[in-house]
Design a protein around this motif. Structure first.
Motif, PDB file in Angstrom:
ATOM      1  N   LEU A 208       0.857  -1.149  -0.038  1.00 32.18           N
ATOM      2  CA  LEU A 208      -0.001  -0.027   0.089  1.00 32.18           C
ATOM      3  C   LEU A 208       0.830   1.247  -0.050  1.00 32.18           C
ATOM      4  O   LEU A 208       1.660   1.386   0.801  1.00 32.18           O
ATOM      5  CB  LEU A 208      -0.777   0.118   1.225  1.00 32.18           C
ATOM      6  CG  LEU A 208      -1.998  -0.944   1.111  1.00 32.18           C
ATOM      7  CD1 LEU A 208      -2.668  -0.930   2.432  1.00 32.18           C
ATOM      8  CD2 LEU A 208      -2.954  -0.645  -0.088  1.00 32.18           C
ATOM      9  N   ARG A 209       0.754   2.023  -0.929  1.00 32.58           N
ATOM     10  CA  ARG A 209       1.486   3.156  -1.200  1.00 32.58           C
ATOM     11  C   ARG A 209       0.965   4.589  -0.792  1.00 32.58           C
ATOM     12  O   ARG A 209      -0.208   4.724  -0.754  1.00 32.58           O
ATOM     13  CB  ARG A 209       2.043   3.337  -2.723  1.00 32.58           C
ATOM     14  CG  ARG A 209       2.771   2.077  -3.086  1.00 32.58           C
ATOM     15  CD  ARG A 209       2.933   2.096  -4.574  1.00 32.58           C
ATOM     16  NE  ARG A 209       3.803   0.819  -4.870  1.00 32.58           N
ATOM     17  CZ  ARG A 209       4.176   0.884  -6.307  1.00 32.58           C
ATOM     18  NH1 ARG A 209       3.906   1.862  -7.242  1.00 32.58           N
ATOM     19  NH2 ARG A 209       4.835  -0.184  -6.759  1.00 32.58           N
TER      20      ARG A 209
ATOM     21  N   GLU B 231      -2.570   6.216  -1.840  1.00 26.93           N
ATOM     22  CA  GLU B 231      -3.225   5.039  -2.115  1.00 26.93           C
ATOM     23  C   GLU B 231      -4.547   4.826  -1.556  1.00 26.93           C
ATOM     24  O   GLU B 231      -4.515   4.866  -0.137  1.00 26.93           O
ATOM     25  CB  GLU B 231      -2.435   3.928  -2.388  1.00 26.93           C
ATOM     26  CG  GLU B 231      -3.271   2.636  -3.117  1.00 26.93           C
ATOM     27  CD  GLU B 231      -2.419   1.566  -3.592  1.00 26.93           C
ATOM     28  OE1 GLU B 231      -2.877   0.518  -3.991  1.00 26.93           O
ATOM     29  OE2 GLU B 231      -1.113   1.353  -3.184  1.00 26.93           O
ATOM     30  N   ARG B 232      -5.637   4.708  -2.114  1.00 28.36           N
ATOM     31  CA  ARG B 232      -6.843   4.900  -1.542  1.00 28.36           C
ATOM     32  C   ARG B 232      -7.087   3.324  -0.947  1.00 28.36           C
ATOM     33  O   ARG B 232      -6.829   2.146  -1.746  1.00 28.36           O
ATOM     34  CB  ARG B 232      -8.165   4.980  -2.369  1.00 28.36           C
ATOM     35  CG  ARG B 232      -9.449   5.178  -1.677  1.00 28.36           C
ATOM     36  CD  ARG B 232     -10.593   5.341  -2.911  1.00 28.36           C
ATOM     37  NE  ARG B 232     -11.790   5.486  -2.260  1.00 28.36           N
ATOM     38  CZ  ARG B 232     -12.526   4.603  -2.105  1.00 28.36           C
ATOM     39  NH1 ARG B 232     -12.360   3.220  -2.510  1.00 28.36           N
ATOM     40  NH2 ARG B 232     -13.679   4.799  -1.657  1.00 28.36           N
TER      41      ARG B 232
ATOM     42  N   PHE C 299      -7.193   7.100   2.771  1.00 30.52           N
ATOM     43  CA  PHE C 299      -6.012   7.031   1.969  1.00 30.52           C
ATOM     44  C   PHE C 299      -4.718   6.809   2.824  1.00 30.52           C
ATOM     45  O   PHE C 299      -4.762   7.401   3.809  1.00 30.52           O
ATOM     46  CB  PHE C 299      -5.964   8.310   1.057  1.00 30.52           C
ATOM     47  CG  PHE C 299      -6.699   8.392   0.176  1.00 30.52           C
ATOM     48  CD1 PHE C 299      -6.409   8.023  -1.098  1.00 30.52           C
ATOM     49  CD2 PHE C 299      -8.031   9.036   0.374  1.00 30.52           C
ATOM     50  CE1 PHE C 299      -7.826   8.269  -2.218  1.00 30.52           C
ATOM     51  CE2 PHE C 299      -9.192   8.894  -0.611  1.00 30.52           C
ATOM     52  CZ  PHE C 299      -8.815   8.976  -1.794  1.00 30.52           C
TER      53      PHE C 299
END
Length: 260
Positions: A28-29, A32-33, A73
């Motif tokens: 997960l960056r 990112e949502r 996010f």
């Protein structure tokens, strides 16, 4: 005795830890949502209140952020690794550009070496896939896409080394590059001959990683960053020379004008 009772873990704590690990490992960056609450609850097989509590924990920890009307996010925590004042200072002084490239050369050489030695077969497929997309963008004369894929290719190599500290450090470096703090990548991809050379260098890096030649992978990554450095030095010098030439032309124009 040194043993202690084992306590049952709350489902919300387990969910929070799972999301934390996805962020830590770069899956997960930043920005990112997250999936919808219902989807996460179904996937993790827990209740929606447990998901809500896990998300609240991570919001309090600064790892997640809510955007009204948009969702939850991953927080842009790495983008703030450098203060606005320091980012402004980097922009104003070209020497920061070359120190940045030297830093990348050293760490990306190590990252390429680690990817060749320790990357999984899936990691290597990701790297090869990104190179194929770069080749497609190159053939279609899409330099902006090629520049974006360049950054993704390098980050995939870092990710393949499975060192989370190096991963987040380099992601922070690429975030600053994406913001144009150090230089505009369009400068590097503006000339077709330069783009040809860059693609050849990326092919060399990928080839060494795919055959798991760690020493060659490091060497190819170092050579690539040294080429980028030399290209930017040449561009800076050309702009400086042009500025001087314009001043000379202005002065000569003034000298040729009749004096009253």
């Amino acid at each position: 005795m040194p043993f202690r009772p084992i306590e049952a873990e709350k489902r919300s704590d387990a969910a929070a830890r799972q999301i934390e690990l996805l962020i830590l490992r770069g899956i997960l960056r930043p920005g990112e949502r997250l999936p919808a609450e219902r989807e996460m609850a179904e996937t993790m097989q827990i209740s929606r209140p447990s998901v809500r509590e896990a998300v609240a924990q991570l919001q309090d920890a600064g790892l997640l952020a809510a955007r009204p009307g948009a969702g939850i996010f991953v927080a842009e925590v790495m983008g703030h690794g450098f203060s606005p004042a320091l980012r402004h200072l980097f922009r104003r002084h070209p020497e920061a550009v070359f120190d940045y490239l030297d830093f990348r050369r050293d760490l990306e050489g190590q990252a390429a070496e680690r990817a060749a030695a320790e990357g999984s077969e899936t990691d290597l497929k990701v790297i090869a896939t990104l190179l194929a997309r770069m080749e497609e963008a190159h053939a279609s004369a899409r330099p902006e896409d090629e520049a974006r894929l360049d950054a993704e290719f390098h980050m995939a190599i870092v990710e393949a080394g499975h060192n989370v500290i190096l991963l987040h450090m380099m992601r922070s470096m690429f975030d600053l590059l994406r913001e144009g703090v150090f230089y505009n990548r369009a400068v590097i991809f503006a000339r077709e001959a330069t783009r040809d050379s860059l693609l050849a260098q990326h092919r060399s890096i990928n080839a060494a990683i795919q055959r798991r030649d760690a020493a060659a992978a490091r060497q190819a990554a170092v050579a690539h960053l040294e080429y980028v450095r030399a290209a930017l030095e040449a561009d800076f010098a050309a702009r400086s020379h042009e500025d001087i030439a314009r001043l000379r032309l202005e002065q000569e124009t003034q000298r040729s004008q009749p004096r009253g």
